[in-house]
Design an enzyme around this catalytic site. Sequence first.
Site, PDB file in Angstrom:
ATOM      1  CB  CYS A  87      -0.982  -0.038   1.168  1.00  0.00           C
ATOM      2  SG  CYS A  87      -2.383   1.080   0.958  1.00  0.00           S
ATOM      3  CG  HIS A 174      -3.701  -3.901   2.826  1.00  0.00           C
ATOM      4  ND1 HIS A 174      -2.655  -3.454   3.611  1.00  0.00           N
ATOM      5  CD2 HIS A 174      -4.283  -2.788   2.316  1.00  0.00           C
ATOM      6  CE1 HIS A 174      -2.619  -2.127   3.590  1.00  0.00           C
ATOM      7  NE2 HIS A 174      -3.603  -1.699   2.817  1.00  0.00           N
ATOM      8  CD  GLU A 176      -0.834  -6.296   4.727  1.00  0.00           C
ATOM      9  OE1 GLU A 176      -1.261  -5.244   5.246  1.00  0.00           O
ATOM     10  OE2 GLU A 176      -1.002  -6.558   3.520  1.00  0.00           O
TER      11      GLU A 176
END
Length: 236
Positions: A87, A174, A176
């Site tokens: 990001c 994202h 993660e």
Amino acid sequence: MRLHCFQHVPFEGPALIQEWAQSRGFAFTFTRFYEETSLPEPNGLEALVVMGGPMGVYEDAKYPWLKPEVAFIKRAIEEGKKVLGICLGAQLIANALGAKVYPNKRKEVGWFPIEAVPGKHSDLFVGIPIPLTVFHWHGDTFDLPAGAENLFRSESCENQAFLFEKNVLGLQFHLEVSAASLSGMVEALPGDLRPAEAEGEDFAFMQNREQVLKGAAQIPVLKAHLFNILDRFFLL
């Protein structure tokens, strides 16, 4: 291997990336800019993970550590280190490579699909079904750096993932997030979520709190994809 993480806010940490590193027996160290802005010694750095945050790359007057951070990222890239950005991290990498970062035409907050850019392919993403619904939380975007290859796009944002010289990977989305980190982002940034009464094009790619948290059911599948990507990127 030792991975060093640049973390910009307490609620947007490496989450599943750190879990992957620990599962592989790698050391994981931090620079947390919200606590301490001193940078590590670059000579001892093997790989760099640059996380997200609500600030913009261009807000260096408000966040004076941004320029030294970009310079550090640029040096790491020039020295052939593995560099992963998530990001804001992807935007900082793009900036370090000379590309412009700026507000996107609309925010993208929630669970939305990415699709492959026609004619583009990377072995990092072999076996991952595309289109793939992933988590987004960003208001900015970036121009593709010279020499980089754009791999994925979404309806709201053209540059969603890029690879530069096989050692540098930027992900606008994202993969993660864990259930805990997702909840932390929702609690920290409620103003970025879609208000109940909101309508119109500006809110087309923004979800409300309930929709965002409900998407956590997808995390186990995305975790497996993330671990495969990280194995290929850092270990091959």
